[in-house]
Structure formats: structure tokens, C-alpha cells
Enzyme design. Sequence first.
Site, PDB file in Angstrom:
ATOM      1  N   LYS A  13      33.150  13.760  27.074  1.00 30.84           N
ATOM      2  CA  LYS A  13      32.734  12.562  27.812  1.00 30.84           C
ATOM      3  C   LYS A  13      33.455  11.313  27.308  1.00 30.84           C
ATOM      4  O   LYS A  13      33.965  10.526  28.081  1.00 30.84           O
ATOM      5  CB  LYS A  13      31.216  12.330  27.672  1.00 30.84           C
ATOM      6  CG  LYS A  13      30.360  13.473  28.159  1.00 30.84           C
ATOM      7  CD  LYS A  13      28.869  13.131  28.065  1.00 30.84           C
ATOM      8  CE  LYS A  13      28.355  12.931  26.661  1.00 30.84           C
ATOM      9  NZ  LYS A  13      28.278  14.146  25.842  1.00 30.84           N
ATOM     10  N   ARG A  88      20.056  10.332  29.521  1.00 32.11           N
ATOM     11  CA  ARG A  88      19.883  11.643  28.886  1.00 32.11           C
ATOM     12  C   ARG A  88      18.517  12.236  29.177  1.00 32.11           C
ATOM     13  O   ARG A  88      18.241  13.350  28.757  1.00 32.11           O
ATOM     14  CB  ARG A  88      20.026  11.490  27.378  1.00 32.11           C
ATOM     15  CG  ARG A  88      21.409  11.935  26.842  1.00 32.11           C
ATOM     16  CD  ARG A  88      21.425  11.489  25.411  1.00 32.11           C
ATOM     17  NE  ARG A  88      22.226  12.232  24.509  1.00 32.11           N
ATOM     18  CZ  ARG A  88      23.362  11.759  23.975  1.00 32.11           C
ATOM     19  NH1 ARG A  88      23.861  10.609  24.373  1.00 32.11           N
ATOM     20  NH2 ARG A  88      24.000  12.452  23.070  1.00 32.11           N
ATOM     21  N   ARG A 127      36.496  17.632  15.479  1.00 28.13           N
ATOM     22  CA  ARG A 127      36.369  16.168  15.443  1.00 28.13           C
ATOM     23  C   ARG A 127      36.072  15.703  14.018  1.00 28.13           C
ATOM     24  O   ARG A 127      36.659  14.736  13.536  1.00 28.13           O
ATOM     25  CB  ARG A 127      35.236  15.742  16.395  1.00 28.13           C
ATOM     26  CG  ARG A 127      34.900  14.273  16.348  1.00 28.13           C
ATOM     27  CD  ARG A 127      34.146  13.838  17.575  1.00 28.13           C
ATOM     28  NE  ARG A 127      32.738  14.195  17.539  1.00 28.13           N
ATOM     29  CZ  ARG A 127      31.929  14.160  18.589  1.00 28.13           C
ATOM     30  NH1 ARG A 127      32.398  13.797  19.760  1.00 28.13           N
ATOM     31  NH2 ARG A 127      30.668  14.471  18.501  1.00 28.13           N
ATOM     32  N   ARG A 139      30.757  11.622  11.190  1.00 28.95           N
ATOM     33  CA  ARG A 139      29.402  11.364  11.678  1.00 28.95           C
ATOM     34  C   ARG A 139      28.427  12.333  11.020  1.00 28.95           C
ATOM     35  O   ARG A 139      28.661  13.523  10.989  1.00 28.95           O
ATOM     36  CB  ARG A 139      29.362  11.561  13.192  1.00 28.95           C
ATOM     37  CG  ARG A 139      29.952  10.401  13.950  1.00 28.95           C
ATOM     38  CD  ARG A 139      30.108  10.720  15.409  1.00 28.95           C
ATOM     39  NE  ARG A 139      28.879  11.202  16.043  1.00 28.95           N
ATOM     40  CZ  ARG A 139      28.771  11.380  17.360  1.00 28.95           C
ATOM     41  NH1 ARG A 139      29.800  11.125  18.147  1.00 28.95           N
ATOM     42  NH2 ARG A 139      27.656  11.822  17.881  1.00 28.95           N
ATOM     43  N   ARG A 150      21.294  18.967  18.378  1.00 29.64           N
ATOM     44  CA  ARG A 150      21.738  18.124  19.493  1.00 29.64           C
ATOM     45  C   ARG A 150      21.916  18.957  20.757  1.00 29.64           C
ATOM     46  O   ARG A 150      21.592  18.517  21.855  1.00 29.64           O
ATOM     47  CB  ARG A 150      23.043  17.396  19.122  1.00 29.64           C
ATOM     48  CG  ARG A 150      22.799  16.261  18.125  1.00 29.64           C
ATOM     49  CD  ARG A 150      24.071  15.806  17.452  1.00 29.64           C
ATOM     50  NE  ARG A 150      25.021  15.242  18.364  1.00 29.64           N
ATOM     51  CZ  ARG A 150      26.338  15.173  18.122  1.00 29.64           C
ATOM     52  NH1 ARG A 150      26.833  15.641  16.994  1.00 29.64           N
ATOM     53  NH2 ARG A 150      27.131  14.626  18.994  1.00 29.64           N
TER      54      ARG A 150
END
Length: 196
Positions: A13, A88, A127, A139, A150
Site C-alpha cells: 500500500k 481499517r 523491509r 519498526r 497484525r
Amino acid sequence: MNVILMGPPGAGKGTQAKILEEKHGLKQLSTGDMLRAERNAGSELGQRVQAIMDSGKLVSDDIIIEMIEKRMSEQDCAQGVIFDGFPRTIPQAEALDAMLKSKGKTIDLVVDLSVDEERLFARVEKRAQEAAATGQPIRDDDKAEVVSRRIREYKEYTAQVSPFYAARNQLHKLDGTQPIEVVSQQIASLLPQKKS
Ligand code: AMP
């Protein structure tokens, strides 16, 4: 023009939102980025959401809706927005409808990027590795156990949001495992033509 990009964590995204921003002059509004900025700034909001985010759970609808409402009233959102990671939940989608209606605006396109679970894990892991290699912060919620959470939150809440837009014929499902340029071309071809 307002666009919603949906999909699980790691679906691409953010990458696609940045391409849309560069090529089409829309503003990327990533609720995840906004929350991380609050945390980095050490604001009261940032402190409130820290533990929730690090556990991989969703932040409460009230907090998210208030943050988006505030942001949408800023000048740089006037030409159109790419919602990245929002809405969401169904209450967030309903609040967005009401917010846009009050401004005489609409959602023009909803894109749902689908990627199988195995690949999502691999992408998020990559990532984190890339961030480490370039000296950027990793993160906390990109750790494997948090990524699982998640994805579970995505399935429990966020996957319910696509039928909301499908019922209005606004939803376009795209295969997010295709190369970045292919996905971005497909999104571009779905954008409504600008009126002259
Ligand atoms: P993201 O960068 O979009 O993956 O978001 C990172 C984290 O921020 C999520 O795991 C949630 O804890 C929180 N978050 C971001 N956007 C939302 C949202 N629209 N609703 C609830 N929580 C959110």
C-alpha cells in the site's frame, strides 16, 4: 479525487501510495505514518498509542477518526487524498463517508491489494532487513510475532471493510504479488479521468 488503498500489512500500500502521490498529485495519508510521527515527537497521543501499536493491535476508532478529521481539514488535502491503511474497520469507513459528505466530497476508487500470507511475512522481514542495512530504525511491529498479530487483526476487522465498498461497486481487487510497476499501471488505469 480520493482513493483508498486496502490490503494486509506488507501488501504494498505504502509503495503504491507514494507512486500515486508523485504521478497524480494526490496526498498520501498513512495513519500508520501519522501515528509513528506522533510517537517520535513524544506527544501525548503518541504515548497513548505506543503499547497498542507495538502489540500489533488496532488503535481505537475514536483516535484514528479524530486524527484523520484534523488532517483532512489541512490545505494540502484539498486536491485529493490517498488513504493508506485507513479505514481499517467498518466504523472508520462509516465515519469517512460522513466526513467526506459534509465536505461535498466522495471516494472515487477503492483498491484492495491481495498477497498470500507466506509472502507477507517474507516482505515484512525484508523491509526490516533493508531498514537495518541502511541504518534506519526497524519498526517494533515488524517483529515476526507482532506481524502475526497484525495479520490476525487484518483478518478479524479490516477484511470486513472490502465488502462494504464492493456493495457499492467501488472495490477493485488487484494481485499485489505482481511487480510494483504492473500494479501501479493497473491502479492508474482505474483512476477516474480528470474533468477539464
Ligand atoms: P501501518 O503502518 O499501516 O501498518 O500501521 C501500523 C500500526 O498503526 C497498526 O498495526 C495499528 O496499531 C496502527 N494503525 C494504523 N492505522 C490504523 C487504523 N486505521 N486503525 C487502527 N489502527 C491503526
